[in-house]
Motif scaffolding. Sequence first.
Motif, PDB file in Angstrom:
ATOM      1  N   ILE A   9     184.167  21.210 -18.484  1.00  0.00           N
ATOM      2  CA  ILE A   9     185.025  22.074 -19.306  1.00  0.00           C
ATOM      3  C   ILE A   9     185.622  21.279 -20.458  1.00  0.00           C
ATOM      4  N   SER A  64     189.548  29.066 -27.175  1.00  0.00           N
ATOM      5  CA  SER A  64     190.146  30.142 -26.388  1.00  0.00           C
ATOM      6  C   SER A  64     189.388  30.234 -25.079  1.00  0.00           C
ATOM      7  N   THR A  65     190.030  30.842 -24.091  1.00  0.00           N
ATOM      8  CA  THR A  65     189.381  30.987 -22.786  1.00  0.00           C
ATOM      9  C   THR A  65     188.085  31.768 -22.908  1.00  0.00           C
ATOM     10  N   ARG A  66     188.117  32.830 -23.668  1.00  0.00           N
ATOM     11  CA  ARG A  66     186.930  33.682 -23.815  1.00  0.00           C
ATOM     12  C   ARG A  66     185.796  32.912 -24.491  1.00  0.00           C
ATOM     13  N   ALA A  86     184.435  30.138 -22.180  1.00  0.00           N
ATOM     14  CA  ALA A  86     183.636  30.704 -21.094  1.00  0.00           C
ATOM     15  C   ALA A  86     182.241  31.072 -21.599  1.00  0.00           C
ATOM     16  N   GLY A 130     185.412  34.073 -17.679  1.00  0.00           N
ATOM     17  CA  GLY A 130     186.689  33.524 -18.102  1.00  0.00           C
ATOM     18  C   GLY A 130     187.597  33.111 -16.961  1.00  0.00           C
ATOM     19  N   LEU A 133     187.573  29.570 -15.263  1.00  0.00           N
ATOM     20  CA  LEU A 133     188.191  28.398 -15.878  1.00  0.00           C
ATOM     21  C   LEU A 133     189.570  28.115 -15.294  1.00  0.00           C
ATOM     22  N   TYR A 134     190.241  29.179 -14.836  1.00  0.00           N
ATOM     23  CA  TYR A 134     191.596  29.009 -14.306  1.00  0.00           C
ATOM     24  C   TYR A 134     191.615  28.336 -12.942  1.00  0.00           C
ATOM     25  N   THR A 153     196.517  26.900 -17.684  1.00  0.00           N
ATOM     26  CA  THR A 153     196.860  27.447 -18.995  1.00  0.00           C
ATOM     27  C   THR A 153     196.020  26.764 -20.077  1.00  0.00           C
ATOM     28  N   LYS A 154     196.006  27.374 -21.241  1.00  0.00           N
ATOM     29  CA  LYS A 154     195.308  26.763 -22.373  1.00  0.00           C
ATOM     30  C   LYS A 154     195.956  25.440 -22.749  1.00  0.00           C
ATOM     31  N   LEU A 162     194.701  22.711 -20.578  1.00  0.00           N
ATOM     32  CA  LEU A 162     193.353  22.334 -20.995  1.00  0.00           C
ATOM     33  C   LEU A 162     193.407  21.468 -22.244  1.00  0.00           C
TER      34      LEU A 162
END
Length: 220
Positions: free
Chosen positions: A14, A31-33, A36, A43, A46-47, A52-53, A56
């Motif tokens: 990641i 961004s998460t999207r 992913a 998405g 990833l959590y 949280t972003k 990351l």
Amino acid sequence: MARPRTPLLSRERIITAALRLVDAEGLDALSTRRLATELSVSGPSLYNHFGTKDELLDAVVDSVMGEVDLSMFTPGAPWPEALRAWARSYRSALAAHPNIVPVLAQGPGRRPNALRLADAVFGCLVESGWPRGQATRIGALMRYFVTGSALASFAAGFPEDAGLYDAADYPHLGEAHRLAEHRGAIDEGAFETGLEALLDGLALRFGRTVEGARRAGADR
């Protein structure tokens, strides 16, 4: 025939993908999207690795700090040589990932590699005889200098339009349109000039600090 397997998702995978995305498109692209999609996963998966972003992003920044060489900070190493080699390695790491510099400039936070870097610099200075307060300020000074030099290119900021630099308005900028063409040499030269000026000034200050301590001891 078996279908190709998607590599297992891990923190390292990641982080690598996130850094590649930031390098290519900047911080706003992360961004998460989007991440992913880059990893061909959902998405929410990833959590499982980052809550949280911001968490990351901290890990991404710290991975860049992990690229900085600290091997010069050995017991007894002369502090000017150690700082010189470290500053060059630090700048090289930032130059390879310029889009991450604005986040990195905020300080080490809880990032392990960044804290190891701060510990190595501070430890070298204190063990060499610098008072702890001055060592702290020197560490901050060096970080400001290196991160500032990596934020952007000075030479690239001058448009390559010779007509812009009218002699009536800018009598000393007749060759400024050529700066961008030589940005690498100019920016590298500016960094080296600044680094040597800093180290020369610190060496003078160190001499006064040592002499002051010697006199204070003699007066006791």
